[in-house]
Motif scaffolding. Structure first.
Motif, PDB file in Angstrom:
ATOM      1  N   ASN A 193      29.937  42.057  31.173  1.00  0.00           N
ATOM      2  CA  ASN A 193      30.083  42.974  32.150  1.00  0.00           C
ATOM      3  C   ASN A 193      29.404  42.580  33.409  1.00  0.00           C
ATOM      4  N   ALA A 194      29.521  43.358  34.438  1.00  0.00           N
ATOM      5  CA  ALA A 194      28.779  43.053  35.758  1.00  0.00           C
ATOM      6  C   ALA A 194      27.237  43.223  35.449  1.00  0.00           C
ATOM      7  N   ALA A 236      25.973  40.201  32.838  1.00  0.00           N
ATOM      8  CA  ALA A 236      26.269  38.834  33.371  1.00  0.00           C
ATOM      9  C   ALA A 236      25.223  38.186  33.753  1.00  0.00           C
ATOM     10  N   ALA A 244      30.127  48.964  33.118  1.00  0.00           N
ATOM     11  CA  ALA A 244      28.983  48.637  33.469  1.00  0.00           C
ATOM     12  C   ALA A 244      28.208  49.572  34.307  1.00  0.00           C
TER      13      ALA A 244
END
Length: 221
Positions: free
Chosen positions: A142-143, A146, A184
């Motif tokens: 996810n953000a 990552a 996230a």
């Protein structure tokens, strides 16, 4: 933990862990194969398929890609019939910074207990001794995760846990709907010290946040 997951302990020693390494024991919640209830027990982390000749590849089987698990001989049956939860309150990932690797600790809602989605298997060695092992399913990052790693463990939405453990759910198309990157915005991340890099270190200090210098354009800048 027993109360939160409505599970009955098998009597294992539930000493808190702060740095679990591959092939070590991890707590799992699963449907008891002999009853309709849930069981909280310890399984070895690193799945050994029931048909394996030996357990030497266990360390390489700590994770299973959720996108391909249904088509892999090592995981397909377990995905249909032997799913389980791994309770945790954090996990580590490492980001490469120059020649070094910086560990980060990820949490859900600032340290709330959550569940990894995983699979388990039973294997018998040549002498007939039974070994129960498990693997954690992974998905795309996810953000938040990552910048550190392109994959992350599947963290189940609490509302999905009952369906995930339900032995009546065997359709892999339905099962795959649970295997998504976690929100996230409900997670947090902190750099931690190099103490966690050694499996022999297993104490609260492993997850204590530390201050690190962040060059311009680096992670989380």
């Amino acid at each position: 933990m027993e109360a939160q997951f409505a599970a009955i302990s098998d009597g294992s020693d539930w000493t808190p862990r702060y740095n679990i390494a591959p092939t070590q024991l991890v707590p799992v919640v699963r449907q008891n194969p002999k009853t309709t209830g849930r069981e909280l027990s310890l399984l070895r982390w690193g799945l050994v398929p029931s048909w394996a000749k030996d357990s030497s590849k266990a360390a390489a089987m700590i994770n299973a890609r959720s996108e391909t698990a249904a088509s892999k001989p090592a995981f397909c049956d377990a995905l249909k019939f032997r799913r389980r939860l791994i309770p945790a309150d954090g996990f580590y990932e490492w980001a490469r910074v120059g020649k070094a690797k910086q560990p980060y600790c990820f949490e859900v809602n600032r340290g709330e207990l959550f569940s990894f989605a995983g699979l388990w298997e039973t294997w018998n060695d040549p002498s007939g001794k039974t070994l129960e092992t498990c693997s954690i399913l992974t998905t795309t990052a996810n953000a938040l995760t990552a910048p550190v790693h392109d994959r992350m463990p599947v963290i189940l939405d609490p509302h999905c846990c009952d369906r995930w453990l339900d032995p009546g759910t065997t359709d892999t198309t339905v099962i795959s709907e649970f295997l998504k990157p976690f929100d996230a915005s409900m997670m947090s991340c902190s750099p931690v010290g190099s103490r966690v890099n050694r499996p022999a270190n297993d104490d609260p200090e492993c997850s204590v946040p530390v201050e690190i210098s962040q060059p311009q354009g680096s992670l989380f800048s």
